[in-house]
Design an enzyme around this catalytic site. Structure first.
Site, PDB file in Angstrom:
ATOM      1  N   HIS A  51      -2.341   6.965   5.303  1.00  0.00           N
ATOM      2  CA  HIS A  51      -2.993   5.806   4.714  1.00  0.00           C
ATOM      3  C   HIS A  51      -4.252   5.228   5.314  1.00  0.00           C
ATOM      4  O   HIS A  51      -4.026   4.939   6.382  1.00  0.00           O
ATOM      5  CB  HIS A  51      -2.108   4.638   4.238  1.00  0.00           C
ATOM      6  CG  HIS A  51      -2.445   3.367   4.094  1.00  0.00           C
ATOM      7  ND1 HIS A  51      -3.255   3.324   2.838  1.00  0.00           N
ATOM      8  CD2 HIS A  51      -2.037   2.230   4.638  1.00  0.00           C
ATOM      9  CE1 HIS A  51      -3.321   2.004   2.878  1.00  0.00           C
ATOM     10  NE2 HIS A  51      -3.117   1.481   3.738  1.00  0.00           N
ATOM     11  N   HIS A  67      12.258   0.739   5.433  1.00  0.00           N
ATOM     12  CA  HIS A  67      12.176  -0.437   5.144  1.00  0.00           C
ATOM     13  C   HIS A  67      12.656  -1.455   6.046  1.00  0.00           C
ATOM     14  O   HIS A  67      13.852  -1.364   6.623  1.00  0.00           O
ATOM     15  CB  HIS A  67      12.786  -0.950   3.824  1.00  0.00           C
ATOM     16  CG  HIS A  67      12.110  -2.063   3.183  1.00  0.00           C
ATOM     17  ND1 HIS A  67      12.052  -3.313   3.956  1.00  0.00           N
ATOM     18  CD2 HIS A  67      11.847  -2.368   2.058  1.00  0.00           C
ATOM     19  CE1 HIS A  67      11.612  -4.158   3.132  1.00  0.00           C
ATOM     20  NE2 HIS A  67      11.368  -3.748   1.913  1.00  0.00           N
ATOM     21  N   CYS A  77       0.765  -1.187   0.011  1.00  0.00           N
ATOM     22  CA  CYS A  77      -0.135  -0.029  -0.091  1.00  0.00           C
ATOM     23  C   CYS A  77       0.829   1.306  -0.144  1.00  0.00           C
ATOM     24  O   CYS A  77       0.440   2.369  -0.318  1.00  0.00           O
ATOM     25  CB  CYS A  77      -1.073   0.030   1.244  1.00  0.00           C
ATOM     26  SG  CYS A  77      -2.121  -1.390   1.171  1.00  0.00           S
ATOM     27  N   HIS A 109      -1.637  19.772   7.364  1.00  0.00           N
ATOM     28  CA  HIS A 109      -2.652  18.677   7.043  1.00  0.00           C
ATOM     29  C   HIS A 109      -1.745  17.555   7.206  1.00  0.00           C
ATOM     30  O   HIS A 109      -0.807  17.521   6.638  1.00  0.00           O
ATOM     31  CB  HIS A 109      -3.020  19.087   5.373  1.00  0.00           C
ATOM     32  CG  HIS A 109      -3.402  20.456   5.293  1.00  0.00           C
ATOM     33  ND1 HIS A 109      -4.553  20.932   5.834  1.00  0.00           N
ATOM     34  CD2 HIS A 109      -2.690  21.502   4.788  1.00  0.00           C
ATOM     35  CE1 HIS A 109      -4.761  21.955   5.474  1.00  0.00           C
ATOM     36  NE2 HIS A 109      -3.947  22.554   4.955  1.00  0.00           N
TER      37      HIS A 109
END
Length: 467
Positions: A367, A278, A199, A363
């Protein structure tokens, strides 16, 4: 040194180091003194050489000209009741699995207006074919690109770089090749197709485009993010794999980036920072979201492990630690550093200070992984209901559209008229691997909702709602 060799030296010099230019300048000073007639010309060559060197070495700014989010047709709307009706009548799921998915969908934070591909809800279920998967993806990405071209008045022949990303669906030829063929892009277009990256791949694609635009001068990059639900649906009874059936919904986005300085006048945003994290070197993180066969060794799906939330927390911590060096005020960095030192060397029970990122951004486009993820993000980052609202409303209205979800959240901010010149926007996405990726944008102008083509435009007055 002859006159011709010196001219060649200066014209070729921009590719060498600045130190060698200075050295060369000192070496020819004697020549200047003994050849006064050529001095003005040689000085011009030197200035041109240094200027060219500086312009080539200076990193180019990356502008977000505009973006478009696909809003599927009303015929693709899937209410909660319709979804449960499909589960019951599909003949695929056991009663226990149906009840489990009913609980998930009831707690999902979804409305009754999210979208699924029409073919995926047919009774009896149809066999998922490659043609059906292509039809789904083409309908999404072509609609998003068409809308983007309309908004930006771009010609397809001006696109120099094309990057597509879709985690599950990876046909041959690739999605990028499908777009090249459909729009008849030029032969020299640079194409990249990202798959299997989860995603957060939408922001990975933006990062790749950023690096390419820093190399290829005066170029446009088209980024297309989507997911394929026909190929990702799970038709079995393993609970860890059933969750994705309930969370993912149809959607996609197309984004146009530029490094042309004159585009700063018409672009919406300027890319300030990209941070990629990662944690896949750790087995628990790597296996927290993984595609595999279930216990029957026949049915494939995406399994979510119990380590998912802890993996997301670890990746988020690493990501915001790096991001903080770029965006946090010095006072916040000092508070974090001092608390870290105290905890490590003096008091292991002390809690490390969590920086206040609300000081850095106006702002937040987070996700839409799920309601539980949003709740945890709001708690960890100390966000107000207003700040988490774009993410919550996106999950409610469109569901989890995977890599494109952060663009629906930004579109919500625009539709609400919240974006003002100078505002800073934080896009944050998680993905399998496990990854946490961040993009920071700065608004170059006020975004006026009435002037926008936006998936929220005709109904934004109905939001926010209590979820």
């Amino acid at each position: 040194m002859s006159m011709s060799s010196m001219l060649f030296f200066f014209l070729a010099q921009p590719k060498s180091s600045f130190l060698s230019i200075v050295t060369a300048f000192l070496n020819i000073e004697i020549f200047f003194k003994s050849n006064h007639i050529f001095s003005p010309f040689l000085w011009c060559c030197l200035i041109a050489s240094i200027s060219t060197f500086y312009l080539k070495k200076r990193s180019k700014k990356v502008y977000l000209v505009d973006f478009a989010c696909h809003k599927p047709l009303p015929s693709s709307i899937c209410s909660k009741e319709l979804f449960i009706h499909y589960l019951i009548n599909s003949g695929v799921f056991k009663d226990e699995s149906i009840n489990f998915q009913r609980k998930i969908i009831d707690r999902s934070g979804f409305s009754d207006k999210t979208y699924l591909p029409e073919d995926s809800l047919k009774i009896p279920p149809i066999i998922c074919t490659l043609n059906a998967e292509k039809k789904e993806t083409e309908s999404v990405i072509y609609a998003a690109i068409d809308e983007l071209l309309l908004k930006t008045k771009m010609k397809v022949e001006d696109i120099d770089i094309l990057i597509t990303n879709c985690c599950i669906f990876s046909p041959s030829p690739s999605l990028s090749a499908m777009i090249v063929n459909h729009y008849k892009l030029k032969d020299q277009v640079l194409c990249y197709n990202l798959s299997g990256m989860g995603c957060s791949a939408g922001l990975i694609a933006i990062d790749l485009a950023k690096h390419l635009l820093e190399v290829h001068q005066n170029s446009y990059a088209l980024v297309v993010s989507t997911e394929n639900l026909n190929s990702g649906g799970y038709k079995g009874n393993n609970k860890s794999m059933l969750i994705t059936n309930c969370l993912f919904r149809l959607g996609g986005a197309a984004i146009l980036l530029s490094n042309i300085s004159s585009d700063s006048r018409r672009s919406k945003y300027h890319l300030k920072h990209m941070v990629r994290t990662h944690t896949g070197s750790q087995d628990s993180c790597y296996n927290s979201v993984i595609q595999k066969e279930d216990e029957t060794n026949k049915i494939r799906g995406i399994a979510l492990s119990k380590d998912l939330m802890s993996s997301a927390g670890l990746a988020l911590k690493e990501n915001i630690t790096t991001l903080g060096k770029y965006v946090l005020p010095l006072s916040q960095q000092l508070k974090f550093a001092s608390s870290f030192v105290v905890k490590k060397y003096f008091n292991k029970n002390m809690k490390v200070y969590t920086p206040d990122f609300k000081l850095c951004f106006e702002h937040f486009c987070i996700h839409t992984g799920g309601k539980a993820v949003q709740d945890e993000m709001q708690k960890v980052l100390g966000l107000s209901d207003w700040q988490i609202e774009p993410s919550r409303m996106t999950l409610y209205r469109f569901g989890n559209t995977s890599s494109s979800s952060v663009w629906y959240a930004l579109a919500y901010c625009e539709a609400k008229g919240r974006i003002r010149k100078g505002d800073r926007i934080w896009q944050l996405a998680f993905g399998s691997g496990f990854k946490c990726n961040t993009a920071v944008w700065c608004a170059l102008r006020n975004v006026v909702p009435i002037e926008e083509i936006n998936p929220w435009s005709d109904e934004v007055h109905e939001f926010p709602v209590d979820v």
